[in-house]
Design a protein around this motif. Sequence first.
Motif, short mmCIF file in Angstrom:
data_model
loop_
_atom_site.label_atom_id
_atom_site.label_comp_id
_atom_site.label_asym_id
_atom_site.label_seq_id
_atom_site.Cartn_x
_atom_site.Cartn_y
_atom_site.Cartn_z
N LEU A 42 0.76 -1.11 0.14
CA LEU A 42 0.17 0.08 0.07
C LEU A 42 0.94 1.21 -0.12
O LEU A 42 0.45 2.22 -0.76
N ASP A 43 2.11 1.31 0.82
CA ASP A 43 2.85 2.37 0.73
C ASP A 43 3.18 2.62 -0.61
O ASP A 43 3.38 3.73 -0.95
N GLY A 44 3.83 1.60 -1.22
CA GLY A 44 4.35 1.72 -2.74
C GLY A 44 3.20 2.19 -3.58
O GLY A 44 3.48 3.27 -4.36
N LEU A 45 1.92 1.68 -3.45
CA LEU A 45 0.72 2.41 -4.23
C LEU A 45 0.72 3.97 -3.92
O LEU A 45 0.60 4.66 -4.82
N ILE A 46 0.85 4.36 -2.67
CA ILE A 46 0.60 5.64 -2.36
C ILE A 46 1.65 6.36 -2.97
O ILE A 46 1.50 7.67 -3.23
N ASP A 47 2.90 6.01 -2.71
CA ASP A 47 4.06 6.63 -3.31
C ASP A 47 3.82 7.04 -4.80
O ASP A 47 3.88 8.01 -5.60
N ARG A 48 3.49 5.79 -5.53
CA ARG A 48 3.13 5.99 -7.16
C ARG A 48 2.09 7.07 -7.36
O ARG A 48 2.14 7.76 -8.35
N GLY A 49 0.95 7.12 -6.44
CA GLY A 49 -0.08 7.75 -6.64
C GLY A 49 0.40 9.23 -6.57
O GLY A 49 -0.32 10.24 -7.35
N PRO A 51 -4.76 10.37 -18.16
CA PRO A 51 -5.86 9.81 -17.81
C PRO A 51 -5.70 8.28 -17.80
O PRO A 51 -6.29 7.58 -16.91
N ARG A 52 -5.09 7.55 -18.69
CA ARG A 52 -4.94 6.12 -18.97
C ARG A 52 -4.06 5.57 -17.80
O ARG A 52 -4.63 4.54 -17.06
N ALA A 53 -3.13 6.23 -17.35
CA ALA A 53 -2.14 5.74 -16.15
C ALA A 53 -2.83 5.53 -15.14
O ALA A 53 -2.87 5.00 -14.16
N PHE A 54 -3.80 6.84 -14.82
CA PHE A 54 -4.75 6.80 -13.59
C PHE A 54 -5.52 5.70 -13.60
O PHE A 54 -5.83 5.40 -12.43
N THR A 55 -6.23 5.64 -14.56
CA THR A 55 -7.31 4.54 -14.74
C THR A 55 -6.57 3.16 -14.41
O THR A 55 -6.89 2.29 -13.38
N ARG A 56 -5.30 3.00 -14.90
CA ARG A 56 -4.67 1.46 -14.66
C ARG A 56 -4.37 1.46 -12.96
O ARG A 56 -4.44 0.53 -12.43
N LYS A 89 -18.16 -2.22 -14.45
CA LYS A 89 -19.14 -1.69 -15.02
C LYS A 89 -19.27 -0.26 -15.09
O LYS A 89 -19.98 0.37 -15.97
N THR A 90 -19.02 0.34 -13.86
CA THR A 90 -19.15 1.62 -13.66
C THR A 90 -18.06 2.40 -13.85
O THR A 90 -17.83 3.61 -14.58
N LYS A 91 -16.78 1.81 -13.75
CA LYS A 91 -15.29 2.53 -13.87
C LYS A 91 -15.24 2.97 -15.58
O LYS A 91 -14.64 4.24 -15.65
N ARG A 92 -15.60 2.02 -16.24
CA ARG A 92 -15.16 2.32 -17.64
C ARG A 92 -16.08 3.53 -18.10
O ARG A 92 -15.49 4.25 -19.11
N LEU A 93 -17.14 3.92 -17.49
CA LEU A 93 -18.09 4.90 -18.09
C LEU A 93 -17.49 6.19 -17.06
O LEU A 93 -17.93 7.25 -17.57
N TRP A 94 -16.77 5.96 -16.00
CA TRP A 94 -16.38 7.21 -15.52
C TRP A 94 -15.31 8.18 -16.21
O TRP A 94 -15.55 9.31 -16.40
N LEU A 95 -14.44 7.39 -16.95
CA LEU A 95 -13.64 7.97 -17.61
C LEU A 95 -14.17 8.67 -18.79
O LEU A 95 -13.76 9.95 -19.02
N THR A 96 -14.93 8.19 -19.25
CA THR A 96 -15.70 8.73 -20.54
C THR A 96 -16.51 9.88 -20.25
O THR A 96 -16.33 10.94 -20.74
N PHE A 110 -8.09 11.47 -4.77
CA PHE A 110 -7.94 10.14 -4.91
C PHE A 110 -6.60 9.79 -3.82
O PHE A 110 -6.75 8.85 -3.08
N HIS A 111 -5.46 10.56 -4.10
CA HIS A 111 -4.34 10.41 -3.18
C HIS A 111 -4.58 10.44 -2.02
O HIS A 111 -4.29 9.90 -0.89
N HIS A 112 -5.36 11.52 -1.58
CA HIS A 112 -5.90 11.95 -0.29
C HIS A 112 -6.58 10.85 0.44
O HIS A 112 -6.45 10.47 1.67
N GLU A 113 -7.34 10.32 -0.25
CA GLU A 113 -8.35 9.03 0.24
C GLU A 113 -7.37 7.84 0.55
O GLU A 113 -7.50 7.13 1.50
N LEU A 114 -6.36 7.73 -0.46
CA LEU A 114 -5.42 6.52 0.08
C LEU A 114 -4.74 6.91 1.32
O LEU A 114 -4.56 5.86 1.97
#
Lengths: 228, 228
Positions: A115-122, A131-136, A164-171, A187-191
Amino acid sequence: MTDDQGDTTPSVRDRHDAMHHEIRQRICLLDYPPGTRLSEVALAEEFGTSRTPMRRVLARLEDEGLVQSVHGVGTIVTDAEISELEQEYRLRLELTELTGRLDPVVPGPDFMVRLDGLIDRGAEMITSGTPRAFTRFDMEVFQTLLELTANAPLREMLERLYYKTKRLWLTAAIEAQLDLTEEFRIFHHELEAIRLALRAGDLEAVAHMQRAHISMSFQRLRQRGGAG
Amino acid sequence: MTDDQGDTTPSVRDRHDAMHHEIRQRICLLDYPPGTRLSEVALAEEFGTSRTPMRRVLARLEDEGLVQSVHGVGTIVTDAEISELEQEYRLRLELTELTGRLDPVVPGPDFMVRLDGLIDRGAEMITSGTPRAFTRFDMEVFQTLLELTANAPLREMLERLYYKTKRLWLTAAIEAQLDLTEEFRIFHHELEAIRLALRAGDLEAVAHMQRAHISMSFQRLRQRGGAG
DNA sequence: TAGGATTTGTGCGTATGTATT
DNA sequence: TAATACATACGCACAAATCCT
């Protein structure tokens, strides 16, 4: 001697899951935006198989509501209005909250390191992310946090709703001209908030935190979408 | 000219749904008890089609966890221990409660008439009903009460959970030597309570009523199953 | 241990339906 | 309006895997 352990030849099911996972990801990353016509033969050739196994994958995606096959027309990536999405979002809110009550899993130290690693990447992604990297990244975080419940059917249903919801979020986010950098920051703050709750061992708080952010995220989408 | 209205030739999807519905019902009625090997060719012949559409149906049932296909062996109706079922039951409890909060539908007078008819049939069934007839009746009631929410994904997930848990209830109830007549009576009492709450227009109460009875039903199963 | 019977998985030709010219 | 192009749906033959004798 079957492949119950180790990495022997991948089984039929493994190949199926891999293709399903890949195409589902492409849909969510908008490689296949809503309305795209997917070709059975083209996909089959790309994945080095024939139409039959690929049709099995597309059928599963159809059951999940991500595509729709029409005889004589093609297999089309589905679309939806925000109003139709609302039901799925509200259900996703409730199921997310349930992860804190149904078979919660107190994570080990290895999880916290990941999780620490993820937060750093975030953090890095706030300034340099596409946008693409963010979605990944969002998908990876989702899969990680899903480990916090051991309830298998709950995880399965949450996963369905997420894609089903995420794919339409980006659009919708692009169309509504949301400030994506601001979304990254939130999002980073949420993490970070989730990490705090995890350190306190309060899994119910983690679930409520996620629920709150999903709710606010949809709220922002709806406000901008309805206005502009 | 498509079959968008009226009863023209049934579409491909209609046939698929019909076969899926029928086989799913057979599994829940224990026509195909857990462990049964289903034959693709036999089912295809029976439904007057070929293996290909039938495989599509069986694949969907496999995604839903009702059967499992193994290369070279067959398509086997899945089984589960009570301990494994518990996760699904607990999730079903929560989703049932959600029907009272997520897009509740206040039923019209025609619905109440149908419910009255169901309750009358339930009363007769207490003395003369077979386990099979009771299960059919339970399925019909479930589908009827599902109309009380308009949230499509919630309905879909509740349906999945219902069939995955219900089919093993009958197996476990027989094995645990539950007093089925007593179960009939309790179920009939539940329906009367639900009718009362519906007349008061309190859909949240209806949902809690269902939740309570599902909970108690599983409790009885677990007690007897663990004891005997 | 080996071989045959049976079952699901795969590949491909054909039928059917749709949209466009 | 009719014909052509192209997509999915279907059916069958064969390959691969398992089980039993």
